[in-house]
Design a protein around this motif. Structure first.
Motif, PDB file in Angstrom:
ATOM      1  N   GLU A 100      15.095  53.762  38.642  1.00  0.00           N
ATOM      2  CA  GLU A 100      15.473  55.075  39.379  1.00  0.00           C
ATOM      3  C   GLU A 100      16.738  55.347  40.022  1.00  0.00           C
ATOM      4  OE1 GLU A 100      12.129  56.375  41.627  1.00  0.00           O
ATOM      5  OE2 GLU A 100      10.751  56.141  39.853  1.00  0.00           O
ATOM      6  N   GLU A 101      17.135  54.009  40.670  1.00  0.00           N
ATOM      7  CA  GLU A 101      18.312  53.961  41.767  1.00  0.00           C
ATOM      8  C   GLU A 101      19.319  52.822  41.383  1.00  0.00           C
ATOM      9  OE1 GLU A 101      17.025  53.612  45.722  1.00  0.00           O
ATOM     10  OE2 GLU A 101      15.678  55.485  45.600  1.00  0.00           O
ATOM     11  N   SER A 102      19.093  51.935  40.095  1.00  0.00           N
ATOM     12  CA  SER A 102      19.954  50.934  39.956  1.00  0.00           C
ATOM     13  C   SER A 102      19.739  50.411  38.601  1.00  0.00           C
ATOM     14  CB  SER A 102      19.879  49.711  41.098  1.00  0.00           C
ATOM     15  OG  SER A 102      18.464  49.119  40.771  1.00  0.00           O
ATOM     16  N   CYS A 103      20.760  49.841  38.139  1.00  0.00           N
ATOM     17  CA  CYS A 103      20.725  49.081  36.734  1.00  0.00           C
ATOM     18  C   CYS A 103      20.973  47.678  37.019  1.00  0.00           C
ATOM     19  CB  CYS A 103      21.861  49.914  35.743  1.00  0.00           C
ATOM     20  SG  CYS A 103      21.288  51.436  35.481  1.00  0.00           S
ATOM     21  N   SER A 104      20.851  46.965  36.187  1.00  0.00           N
ATOM     22  CA  SER A 104      20.962  45.526  36.002  1.00  0.00           C
ATOM     23  C   SER A 104      21.359  44.771  34.822  1.00  0.00           C
ATOM     24  CB  SER A 104      19.565  44.667  36.665  1.00  0.00           C
ATOM     25  OG  SER A 104      18.627  44.924  35.726  1.00  0.00           O
ATOM     26  N   GLY A 105      21.842  43.503  34.856  1.00  0.00           N
ATOM     27  CA  GLY A 105      21.926  42.828  33.486  1.00  0.00           C
ATOM     28  C   GLY A 105      22.790  41.521  33.776  1.00  0.00           C
ATOM     29  N   VAL A 121      22.831  43.416  40.154  1.00  0.00           N
ATOM     30  CA  VAL A 121      22.515  44.806  40.314  1.00  0.00           C
ATOM     31  C   VAL A 121      23.800  45.783  40.516  1.00  0.00           C
ATOM     32  CG1 VAL A 121      21.168  46.422  41.647  1.00  0.00           C
ATOM     33  CG2 VAL A 121      20.327  43.881  41.355  1.00  0.00           C
ATOM     34  N   ILE A 122      23.902  46.968  39.858  1.00  0.00           N
ATOM     35  CA  ILE A 122      24.676  47.891  39.964  1.00  0.00           C
ATOM     36  C   ILE A 122      24.120  49.213  40.264  1.00  0.00           C
ATOM     37  CG2 ILE A 122      25.203  48.238  37.722  1.00  0.00           C
ATOM     38  CD1 ILE A 122      28.052  48.530  38.091  1.00  0.00           C
ATOM     39  N   GLU A 123      24.641  49.879  41.035  1.00  0.00           N
ATOM     40  CA  GLU A 123      24.182  51.333  41.370  1.00  0.00           C
ATOM     41  C   GLU A 123      24.046  52.209  40.168  1.00  0.00           C
ATOM     42  OE1 GLU A 123      25.047  55.230  44.371  1.00  0.00           O
ATOM     43  OE2 GLU A 123      26.165  53.567  44.399  1.00  0.00           O
ATOM     44  N   LYS A 124      23.169  52.930  39.912  1.00  0.00           N
ATOM     45  CA  LYS A 124      22.873  53.846  38.869  1.00  0.00           C
ATOM     46  C   LYS A 124      23.798  54.987  39.207  1.00  0.00           C
ATOM     47  CE  LYS A 124      19.441  56.308  35.979  1.00  0.00           C
ATOM     48  NZ  LYS A 124      18.193  56.583  35.703  1.00  0.00           N
ATOM     49  N   ARG A 132      26.116  49.396  27.928  1.00  0.00           N
ATOM     50  CA  ARG A 132      27.660  49.639  28.208  1.00  0.00           C
ATOM     51  C   ARG A 132      27.890  48.086  28.851  1.00  0.00           C
ATOM     52  NH1 ARG A 132      30.058  54.501  27.404  1.00  0.00           N
ATOM     53  NH2 ARG A 132      31.996  53.498  27.554  1.00  0.00           N
ATOM     54  N   THR A 133      29.243  47.812  28.578  1.00  0.00           N
ATOM     55  CA  THR A 133      29.876  46.594  29.247  1.00  0.00           C
ATOM     56  C   THR A 133      30.947  47.226  30.510  1.00  0.00           C
ATOM     57  OG1 THR A 133      29.536  45.412  27.452  1.00  0.00           O
ATOM     58  CG2 THR A 133      31.013  44.385  29.193  1.00  0.00           C
ATOM     59  N   TYR A 134      30.867  46.625  31.590  1.00  0.00           N
ATOM     60  CA  TYR A 134      31.859  47.245  32.571  1.00  0.00           C
ATOM     61  C   TYR A 134      32.447  46.035  33.540  1.00  0.00           C
ATOM     62  CZ  TYR A 134      29.318  51.371  31.866  1.00  0.00           C
ATOM     63  OH  TYR A 134      28.710  52.647  31.395  1.00  0.00           O
ATOM     64  N   THR A 135      33.977  46.205  33.611  1.00  0.00           N
ATOM     65  CA  THR A 135      34.310  45.120  34.766  1.00  0.00           C
ATOM     66  C   THR A 135      33.912  45.575  35.990  1.00  0.00           C
ATOM     67  OG1 THR A 135      36.288  46.506  34.761  1.00  0.00           O
ATOM     68  CG2 THR A 135      36.452  44.827  33.098  1.00  0.00           C
ATOM     69  N   VAL A 136      33.298  44.481  36.630  1.00  0.00           N
ATOM     70  CA  VAL A 136      32.910  44.846  38.128  1.00  0.00           C
ATOM     71  C   VAL A 136      33.579  43.847  39.095  1.00  0.00           C
ATOM     72  CG1 VAL A 136      30.801  45.737  37.109  1.00  0.00           C
ATOM     73  CG2 VAL A 136      31.203  43.227  37.558  1.00  0.00           C
ATOM     74  N   VAL A 137      33.196  43.974  40.503  1.00  0.00           N
ATOM     75  CA  VAL A 137      33.485  43.083  41.467  1.00  0.00           C
ATOM     76  C   VAL A 137      32.107  42.803  42.275  1.00  0.00           C
ATOM     77  CG1 VAL A 137      35.054  43.051  43.721  1.00  0.00           C
ATOM     78  CG2 VAL A 137      35.790  44.040  41.644  1.00  0.00           C
ATOM     79  N   ILE A 138      31.832  41.516  42.510  1.00  0.00           N
ATOM     80  CA  ILE A 138      30.493  41.248  43.229  1.00  0.00           C
ATOM     81  C   ILE A 138      30.802  41.444  44.924  1.00  0.00           C
ATOM     82  CG2 ILE A 138      29.162  39.379  43.804  1.00  0.00           C
ATOM     83  CD1 ILE A 138      29.575  38.176  41.169  1.00  0.00           C
ATOM     84  N   ASP A 143      23.906  39.755  45.098  1.00  0.00           N
ATOM     85  CA  ASP A 143      24.337  40.102  43.578  1.00  0.00           C
ATOM     86  C   ASP A 143      24.654  41.426  43.249  1.00  0.00           C
ATOM     87  OD1 ASP A 143      23.828  37.498  43.058  1.00  0.00           O
ATOM     88  OD2 ASP A 143      21.482  37.338  43.065  1.00  0.00           O
ATOM     89  N   GLU A 144      25.092  42.067  44.132  1.00  0.00           N
ATOM     90  CA  GLU A 144      25.464  43.761  44.024  1.00  0.00           C
ATOM     91  C   GLU A 144      26.607  43.732  43.674  1.00  0.00           C
ATOM     92  OE1 GLU A 144      24.886  48.039  46.094  1.00  0.00           O
ATOM     93  OE2 GLU A 144      24.544  46.405  47.172  1.00  0.00           O
ATOM     94  N   VAL A 145      26.832  44.446  42.509  1.00  0.00           N
ATOM     95  CA  VAL A 145      28.480  44.501  41.943  1.00  0.00           C
ATOM     96  C   VAL A 145      28.821  46.080  41.965  1.00  0.00           C
ATOM     97  CG1 VAL A 145      28.176  42.467  40.424  1.00  0.00           C
ATOM     98  CG2 VAL A 145      27.716  44.813  39.478  1.00  0.00           C
ATOM     99  N   VAL A 146      30.011  46.228  42.058  1.00  0.00           N
ATOM    100  CA  VAL A 146      30.690  47.781  41.841  1.00  0.00           C
ATOM    101  C   VAL A 146      31.509  47.633  40.770  1.00  0.00           C
ATOM    102  CG1 VAL A 146      30.334  48.342  44.490  1.00  0.00           C
ATOM    103  CG2 VAL A 146      32.435  47.228  43.582  1.00  0.00           C
TER     104      VAL A 146
END
Length: 199
Positions: A100-105, A121-124, A132-138, A143-146
């Protein structure tokens, strides 16, 4: 006796003629009011109205500033990780599932010193979609990424775009600065449009 009577009649005739020639002076009620009325003075604006106007402008200005500060504060919470990437772990995430609030992978490192993770974990949001594949920063210590990159930067500043739109209404309506209001509104629309077109 005859001389005295004649002289008295002449004196009476002179007084009568002089009284007939003299016009009676009458002063109406309007003349008295006109004479007693002071000269008109220019009406000065009461100090209370000036203070009220100044107070209203100061209050509207403070509200506009608070809205903009809140927009910057809300955006910087995420934008600092996306814009100041030096020394941070960077990689990619494949979004496998969303709640409901986040996605993971799983996370795959791209920067030196970063380690792979089975799950981050990334915010939904509209900037994240399943599969989809995204470039992220931890983010540090977790373990939360943006999302990073141009899309991540623009999306991080979306709260500021909304604040610009809201502040434009206050500036144009409350402060009477229509040109400044249009500039703020145009900046907010441009930022929001660029963010949603990029993501």
């Amino acid at each position: 006796m005859p001389v005295t009577a004649a002289s008295s009649r002449r004196a009476r005739s002179r007084r009568g003629s002089s009284s007939k020639g003299r016009a009676p002076s009458r002063k109406g009620p309007g003349s008295a009011r006109t004479a007693s009325r002071p000269a008109s003075r220019p009406v000065s604006r009461p100090a209370s109205l000036v203070a009220l106007r100044f107070g209203r402008l100061a209050a509207m200005g403070a509200v506009a500033v608070l809205i903009l500060v809140a927009g910057v504060w809300g955006s910087w919470g995420t934008a600092q990780y996306v814009m100041l990437t030096k020394g941070r772990e960077q990689g990619t995430i494949v979004v496998a599932r969303c709640g409901e609030e986040s996605c993971s992978g799983p996370y795959t490192p791209l920067s030196a010193g970063s380690t792979a993770r089975a799950r981050v974990v990334i915010e939904k949001s509209v900037a994240v979609r399943k599969g989809r594949t995204y470039t992220v920063v931890i983010k540090p210590d977790g373990d939360e990424v943006v999302r990073s990159g141009p899309a991540g930067v623009l999306y991080a500043w979306v709260p500021l775009g909304g604040a610009l739109l809201l502040a434009s209404v206050v500036v144009a309506g409350g402060l009477g600065r229509s040109r400044v209001g249009w500039v703020l509104a145009g900046s907010g629309v441009a930022l929001l449009s660029a963010a949603f077109l990029t993501v």
